[in-house]
Design a protein around this motif. Structure first.
Motif, PDB file in Angstrom:
ATOM      1  N   GLU A 137       0.839  -1.199   0.000  1.00 55.40           N
ATOM      2  CA  GLU A 137       0.000   0.000   0.000  1.00 55.40           C
ATOM      3  C   GLU A 137       0.872   1.246   0.000  1.00 55.40           C
ATOM      4  O   GLU A 137       1.650   1.463   0.928  1.00 55.40           O
ATOM      5  N   ASP A 138       0.733   2.030  -1.027  1.00 54.43           N
ATOM      6  CA  ASP A 138       1.417   3.329  -1.125  1.00 54.43           C
ATOM      7  C   ASP A 138       2.897   3.255  -0.796  1.00 54.43           C
ATOM      8  O   ASP A 138       3.416   4.075  -0.061  1.00 54.43           O
ATOM      9  N   LEU A 139       3.551   2.278  -1.352  1.00 53.66           N
ATOM     10  CA  LEU A 139       4.978   2.126  -1.067  1.00 53.66           C
ATOM     11  C   LEU A 139       5.766   3.251  -1.730  1.00 53.66           C
ATOM     12  O   LEU A 139       5.530   3.605  -2.883  1.00 53.66           O
ATOM     13  N   GLU A 140       6.677   3.810  -0.955  1.00 55.41           N
ATOM     14  CA  GLU A 140       7.554   4.842  -1.492  1.00 55.41           C
ATOM     15  C   GLU A 140       8.976   4.465  -1.105  1.00 55.41           C
ATOM     16  O   GLU A 140       9.230   4.081   0.032  1.00 55.41           O
ATOM     17  N   ILE A 141       9.892   4.513  -2.054  1.00 57.45           N
ATOM     18  CA  ILE A 141      11.285   4.155  -1.768  1.00 57.45           C
ATOM     19  C   ILE A 141      12.185   5.274  -2.259  1.00 57.45           C
ATOM     20  O   ILE A 141      12.067   5.731  -3.398  1.00 57.45           O
ATOM     21  N   SER A 142      13.059   5.737  -1.376  1.00 60.14           N
ATOM     22  CA  SER A 142      14.018   6.751  -1.814  1.00 60.14           C
ATOM     23  C   SER A 142      15.412   6.355  -1.349  1.00 60.14           C
ATOM     24  O   SER A 142      15.580   5.532  -0.454  1.00 60.14           O
ATOM     25  N   THR A 179      14.074   9.864  -5.114  1.00 56.56           N
ATOM     26  CA  THR A 179      12.889   9.038  -4.876  1.00 56.56           C
ATOM     27  C   THR A 179      12.602   8.220  -6.121  1.00 56.56           C
ATOM     28  O   THR A 179      12.372   8.763  -7.190  1.00 56.56           O
ATOM     29  N   ALA A 180      12.662   6.907  -5.980  1.00 58.05           N
ATOM     30  CA  ALA A 180      12.521   6.036  -7.140  1.00 58.05           C
ATOM     31  C   ALA A 180      11.114   5.466  -7.246  1.00 58.05           C
ATOM     32  O   ALA A 180      10.590   5.281  -8.332  1.00 58.05           O
ATOM     33  N   SER A 210      11.361   0.574 -18.377  1.00 60.16           N
ATOM     34  CA  SER A 210      12.516   0.417 -17.508  1.00 60.16           C
ATOM     35  C   SER A 210      12.724   1.718 -16.746  1.00 60.16           C
ATOM     36  O   SER A 210      12.504   2.799 -17.272  1.00 60.16           O
ATOM     37  N   GLY A 211      13.130   1.584 -15.494  1.00 58.03           N
ATOM     38  CA  GLY A 211      13.307   2.771 -14.673  1.00 58.03           C
ATOM     39  C   GLY A 211      12.036   3.194 -13.962  1.00 58.03           C
ATOM     40  O   GLY A 211      12.012   4.197 -13.264  1.00 58.03           O
ATOM     41  N   ALA A 212      10.955   2.419 -14.124  1.00 52.18           N
ATOM     42  CA  ALA A 212       9.702   2.781 -13.471  1.00 52.18           C
ATOM     43  C   ALA A 212       9.671   2.327 -12.011  1.00 52.18           C
ATOM     44  O   ALA A 212       8.776   2.692 -11.274  1.00 52.18           O
TER      45      ALA A 212
END
Lengths: 264, 301
Positions: free
Chosen positions: B42-47, B61-62, B82-84
């Motif tokens: 749920e709403d994962l955010e990775i930076s 932030t990827a 790619s890169g998404a």
């Protein structure tokens, strides 16, 4: 016309033949598909036609003249675009410099904002100051194609240029190439294993035969494309230089390229 | 940032069990609630914190908002350029992100929130990664040694590991003599089967397949996809990460379309048909229409 005639190529002096007497023509304004299972020498043929590999026998000609010419006269008229863009450019260079290398003398600065510039529509202005690792795979492949087009080539050899890209980027790259084919008579060799893509872009398709089958009676591959597409023409091996008999002892060597589609 | 209850999932990996039967069956469609998700993101955010030049730091932030769910017995395809951020999500699910990664949002395993450490413990038994390339095999060890190691990690003792290694190969349709080979003696297709055997060794409830098809001939692509469908039919969930929409549609029950770190749409695979009018998001429609078998056009979206 870009033509390879009677091309024989192998790696090392004793390796099995990767290309055995292959003839290929690409006329201006046409897209020729090159199809074949992996290991059949598709990429070897592309690097040979690009002048990056000297065939053991046979000739490559561009418009009737031997290619590559020596001494070099600016960017070559045959440009190779590889699948892995990140391996085809200097990782420490900015995109601006990567593109500038392909410019012809007197062409001025690369300006993607200018609709007349070959990089227009492929390269975003904000990428110019970035380095290759700061772009995504799809973006970098757009730069890769733009670099080839900046050399204003007569022929482009597209070696699996879209096989690791999403459908949208694939369509963008190919629509651009097909546009150049229509508008200024670019000749394209499309190397791919994707039948749907070949159906879409190629005017005709050449199938590289299985090397094991070449030694058999008919030299045809075992694909189910019988008769639909013209095959690379095959001739018997020249008497003067007998070939080692094929057998299980012959290891196929992987066709690996670390060579860049660097334009001079 | 959400704080995690950093506990193991309800089905802890069996560490001492010697047989698969001793561990709770990973998939139990009968008595579990019919559609309880194995994995929910749920709403994962990775930076990532990076050092730019000298000591100047910057945050990249990827992944900026990804949500998806995988249920037992289904193949969910995650499709995008790619890169998404597709592979990052896969790695996050397995707790494999590098130390400089920061994440927020929630990851639930069978309904319980799990933090990165708990996800790492689940990897191998609850979840498994089916990597793209054969470089994930140890080039210096035989296939047998690697399979036995996987079996040991999944809880088998020395003797059962040997039996399970041979059985795992048979299950993938490989002969026993492959056990003695090294990775460089395998063809591409055989290598992928070995990777599959290793991934399935711990009897995972969820298999994350990261780009399993690029560069393969059409027949091999079909074989790989068929194997993934087989894993799902056996009751596990499969998350198929790919950029090849047409290949994904052949096996996927549902498709999650991602773009620039966000999920833009989750839809039934059947919605990719005709003009794509059943697709809600313009980007999904553009992807569909860009296929060589369709319009092969670049539409602005």
């Amino acid at each position: 016309m870009l033509s390879g005639e009677g091309l024989w190529v192998r790696y090392g002096h004793r390796g099995p033949w990767v290309l055995r007497d292959v003839d290929v023509d690409v006329r201006p304004g046409e897209v020729v598909g090159l199809w074949g299972a992996s290991g059949r020498g598709k990429s070897t043929l592309a690097t040979t036609l690009a002048g990056l590999r000297t065939p053991d026998r046979g000739t490559v000609q561009v418009d009737g003249r031997p290619f590559p010419t020596a001494p070099r006269e600016g960017p070559r008229p045959v440009q190779l675009v590889l699948q892995h863009a990140e391996r085809a450019m200097n990782p420490r260079w900015r995109i601006r410099d990567v593109l500038a290398e392909a410019r012809r003398a007197g062409d001025g600065e690369v300006d993607p904002a200018d609709p007349a510039d070959p990089a227009h529509g492929l390269v975003d202005v904000v990428w110019l100051d970035r380095r290759p690792h700061e772009l995504s795979g799809g973006e970098l492949q757009r730069v890769n194609l733009a670099r080839a087009l900046l050399a204003r080539p007569a022929y482009v050899l597209a070696d699996e240029i879209s096989s690791s890209l999403d459908a949208l980027t694939q369509a963008l790259l190919w629509q651009r190439l097909l546009g150049e084919v229509r508008e200024r008579g670019l000749g394209v060799l499309a190397v791919t294993h994707d039948p749907a893509l070949l159906d879409r872009v190629a005017d005709r398709t050449v199938v590289l035969p299985d090397r094991a089958a070449v030694d058999g009676e008919d030299g045809l591959d075992d694909g189910d494309d019988g008769g639909r597409v013209p095959r690379a023409r095959l001739r018997p091996a020249p008497e003067s230089r007998p070939l080692l008999p094929p057998g299980p002892g012959h290891r196929r060597i992987a066709n690996r390229f670390t060579i860049g589609s660097r334009s001079q | 940032m959400t704080s995690y209850a950093d506990t193991a999932a309800p089905a802890p990996p069996a560490v001492t069990g010697t047989t698969r039967q001793s561990a709770p069956s990973p998939v139990d469609g009968s008595d579990a609630p019919a559609r309880e998700a194995l994995l929910q993101v749920e709403d994962l955010e990775i930076s990532f914190e990076q050092y730019d030049r000298g000591l100047r730091r910057r945050t990249v932030t990827a992944v900026r908002g990804m949500s998806l769910a995988v249920h037992p017995g289904e193949v969910v395809a995650m499709v995008g350029a790619s890169g998404a951020g597709k592979s990052l999500l896969g790695h996050a699910v397995l707790g494999m992100l590098p130390p400089n990664a920061r994440e927020s949002g929630r990851v639930l395993w069978r309904g319980t929130p799990v933090g990165p450490a708990a996800r790492r413990r689940l990897a191998g038994t609850g979840t498994a990664l089916l990597p793209q390339s054969l470089t994930h095999l140890d080039p210096t060890a035989t296939v047998g040694a690697q399979l036995r190691r996987a079996a040991r990690l999944a809880g088998a003792d020395r003797r059962t590991a040997r039996v399970r290694a041979a059985a795992a190969l048979r299950e993938q349709g490989l002969a026993e003599d492959v056990l003695r080979r090294h990775p460089h003696e395998l063809s591409g297709g055989m290598g992928r089967r070995v990777l599959t055997a290793i991934a399935l060794m711990g009897d995972p409830a969820l298999v994350v397949a990261d780009e399993p098809t690029p560069g393969l001939a059409p027949a091999s692509v079909a074989a790989v996809l068929d194997r993934l469908a087989g894993i799902a039919r056996a009751g596990s969930g499969v998350l198929l990460i790919t950029h090849e929409l047409d290949a994904a549609l052949e096996v996927a029950d549902r498709v999650v379309v991602v773009r620039e770190g966000r999920t833009v749409e989750t839809t039934d695979a059947g919605a990719f048909t005709g003009d794509g009018l059943r697709l809600a998001h313009p980007y999904s429609r553009a992807l569909w229409r860009a296929l060589p078998g369709n319009d092969f056009e670049v539409t602005a979206c």
